[in-house]
Design a protein around this motif. Structure first.
Motif, short mmCIF file in Angstrom:
data_model
loop_
_atom_site.label_atom_id
_atom_site.label_comp_id
_atom_site.label_asym_id
_atom_site.label_seq_id
_atom_site.Cartn_x
_atom_site.Cartn_y
_atom_site.Cartn_z
N GLN A 111 -43.02 9.66 -51.85
CA GLN A 111 -43.58 9.25 -53.14
C GLN A 111 -44.36 10.41 -53.77
O GLN A 111 -44.31 10.61 -54.98
N ASP A 112 -45.08 11.18 -52.93
CA ASP A 112 -45.78 12.37 -53.44
C ASP A 112 -44.79 13.32 -54.12
O ASP A 112 -45.10 13.91 -55.15
N GLU A 113 -43.60 13.47 -53.51
CA GLU A 113 -42.62 14.42 -54.07
C GLU A 113 -42.18 13.95 -55.46
O GLU A 113 -41.99 14.76 -56.36
N ALA A 161 -39.51 18.94 -38.63
CA ALA A 161 -39.21 20.34 -38.96
C ALA A 161 -39.31 20.60 -40.47
O ALA A 161 -39.78 21.65 -40.90
N ILE A 162 -38.90 19.61 -41.27
CA ILE A 162 -39.02 19.78 -42.73
C ILE A 162 -40.50 19.88 -43.12
O ILE A 162 -40.90 20.75 -43.88
N GLY A 163 -41.32 19.00 -42.56
CA GLY A 163 -42.75 19.04 -42.89
C GLY A 163 -43.36 20.38 -42.50
O GLY A 163 -44.05 21.03 -43.28
N ILE A 171 -45.75 25.83 -49.38
CA ILE A 171 -47.18 26.15 -49.56
C ILE A 171 -47.37 27.66 -49.74
O ILE A 171 -48.06 28.10 -50.66
N VAL A 172 -46.72 28.44 -48.87
CA VAL A 172 -46.88 29.90 -48.95
C VAL A 172 -46.38 30.40 -50.32
O VAL A 172 -46.99 31.27 -50.94
N ASN A 173 -45.29 29.81 -50.79
CA ASN A 173 -44.74 30.17 -52.09
C ASN A 173 -45.63 29.73 -53.25
O ASN A 173 -45.73 30.39 -54.27
N GLN A 174 -46.25 28.57 -53.08
CA GLN A 174 -46.88 27.92 -54.23
C GLN A 174 -48.38 28.14 -54.37
O GLN A 174 -48.90 28.02 -55.47
N VAL A 175 -49.06 28.47 -53.27
CA VAL A 175 -50.51 28.71 -53.41
C VAL A 175 -50.77 29.81 -54.45
O VAL A 175 -51.62 29.65 -55.33
N PRO A 176 -50.00 30.92 -54.43
CA PRO A 176 -50.25 31.94 -55.47
C PRO A 176 -49.98 31.42 -56.89
O PRO A 176 -50.56 31.93 -57.85
N LEU A 177 -49.10 30.40 -57.01
CA LEU A 177 -48.80 29.87 -58.35
C LEU A 177 -49.99 29.13 -58.95
O LEU A 177 -50.04 28.92 -60.16
N CYS A 178 -50.94 28.73 -58.09
CA CYS A 178 -52.16 28.09 -58.62
C CYS A 178 -52.92 29.07 -59.52
O CYS A 178 -53.79 28.68 -60.27
N ILE A 192 -50.56 19.83 -56.40
CA ILE A 192 -49.35 19.81 -55.57
C ILE A 192 -49.63 20.48 -54.22
O ILE A 192 -49.25 19.97 -53.17
N CYS A 193 -50.30 21.61 -54.26
CA CYS A 193 -50.56 22.34 -53.00
C CYS A 193 -51.44 21.52 -52.04
O CYS A 193 -51.25 21.59 -50.83
N LYS A 194 -52.38 20.80 -52.60
CA LYS A 194 -53.23 19.97 -51.72
C LYS A 194 -52.36 18.94 -51.01
O LYS A 194 -52.52 18.66 -49.83
N GLU A 195 -51.42 18.35 -51.75
CA GLU A 195 -50.56 17.34 -51.14
C GLU A 195 -49.56 17.97 -50.17
O GLU A 195 -49.28 17.41 -49.11
N GLU A 196 -49.05 19.15 -50.50
CA GLU A 196 -48.11 19.83 -49.60
C GLU A 196 -48.79 20.14 -48.26
O GLU A 196 -48.16 20.15 -47.21
N SER A 197 -50.06 20.41 -48.33
CA SER A 197 -50.79 20.74 -47.12
C SER A 197 -50.83 19.52 -46.17
O SER A 197 -50.65 19.65 -44.96
#
Ligand code: FE2
Ligand code: FE2
Length: 350
Positions: A111-113, A161-163, A171-178, A192-197
């Protein structure tokens, strides 16, 4: 990891954060003054450049070069499509999760996605495209989504494994996008990054439990990591030497680190975590390089990445067929929502 930018009590001294903010504001004031010369394209470009140089945000009302707008629409839409298509490989495990607790957690994750897709479509709409146009472009193949979601989820351990790996790479890709230069995209990414974490931790916990379970469960966890490792490395895109959009994207401060830098960061992070899990990273070439202070590793198969992006992955057809079906079966919901919204506008307040 997502803490604020304040360096500490003496950040206000010269060269500290407050000093930088003051200098940035002065540069912006000067550029804005020049930008008032109406209809002067050079002045508009100057102001845009000054905002980027000062690490400030471009907002929807601001002038921006066409290529910047187009590049952002492409990137944000691809990101939104990935969130929505990415619900499929995991959604198929909701009814098969091994306990009520696991089911509830996975349901919340999927649902988050959907929520991530919505924030991102909304961010793209601030650039002057509609969500309906973007969805059409996905459905007729003009826009893409992340290659990773074209791989099958064969066992429950794949959800772990997906998680761990896929959400971890995201997360590694998206944290810099913040901190990217376009305001609505940067702000969407913070949430989004908070939820991905949270997603990464739930995957890690599934693998941790399986790895310490029976021999068969341990083997299932290892098998999932073996299959997901290289596709996850490929999520960072082609190597820097072949990356088409990177240089311009870095100059505009949309992208802050290169594909290869982020991939290296991900590998270094995973090695230690795999040790705690008691699972092996399936790369015989993986070793610590004292000189580089980083791990050497075997690169993913970039030809496979390109094939999967172009439509020839194990599940591309299935994913798109499912999305088209969901879109047409959902037509009545969109029509009903539009009719309701139109009716609400007709209501004259008493
Ligand atoms: Fe997501
Ligand atoms: Fe996620």
């Amino acid at each position: 990891m997502y803490g604020n930018d304040f360096a500490g009590p003496d950040a206000g001294s010269d060269g500290g954060l407050l000093g930088q903010v003051e200098a940035a504001e002065a540069a912006l004031r000067a550029a804005a003054l020049r930008g008032r010369v109406e209809g002067d394209p050079a002045a508009l470009q100057d102001y845009f450049d000054a905002v980027i140089a000062a690490d400030q945000k471009i907002e929807p009302r601001d002038w921006m070069p066409d290529a910047y707008r187009r590049g952002l629409v492409r990137q944000i839409a691809q990101h939104a499509h990935s969130e929505i298509i990415g619900m499929q490989p995991e959604g198929s495990w909701i009814t098969r999760a091994p306990s009520l607790k696991r089911k509830a957690i996975l349901l919340a994750k999927v649902q988050d996605e959907a929520g991530h897709g919505l924030y991102l479509y909304a961010a793209a709409e601030t650039l002057g495209v509609s969500r309906a146009e973007l969805v059409d472009m996905l459905l007729d193949g003009r826009q893409k989504y992340s290659s990773i979601f074209n791989y099958p989820t064969l066992t429950w351990a794949d959800i772990g494994a997906i998680g761990w790996l896929v959400d971890g790479a995201a997360i590694v890709n998206q944290v810099p996008l913040c901190r990217c230069s376009y305001g609505p995209y940067a702000r969407a990414m913070i949430r989004i990054c908070k939820e991905e974490s949270f997603h990464q931790r739930q995957g890690y916990e599934i693998l941790h439990t399986l790895s310490r379970g029976t021999q068969a469960q341990h083997e299932m966890a290892q098998d999932a990591v073996d299959r997901w490792w290289y596709p996850s490395l490929a999520m960072f895109g082609p190597p820097d030497t072949d990356s088409t959009h990177s240089a311009q994207s870095m100059a505009w401060k949309i992208k802050r680190f290169s594909n290869d830098d982020l991939r290296q960061r991900f590998v270094d992070m995973c090695v230690q975590q795999a040790g705690v899990l008691g699972l092996r990273i399936p790369d015989p070439g993986l070793r610590w390089n004292e000189e580089r202070q980083a791990h050497d590793f075997t690169a993913p198969d970039y030809d496979e990445l390109m094939r999967v992006i172009k439509g020839d992955g194990p599940c591309n057809e299935e994913r798109m067929a499912h999305r088209r079906r969901a879109h047409s079966e959902g037509a009545w919901v969109r029509e009903a929502a539009a009719a309701y919204a139109a009716k609400q506008q007709e209501v004259v307040p008493a």
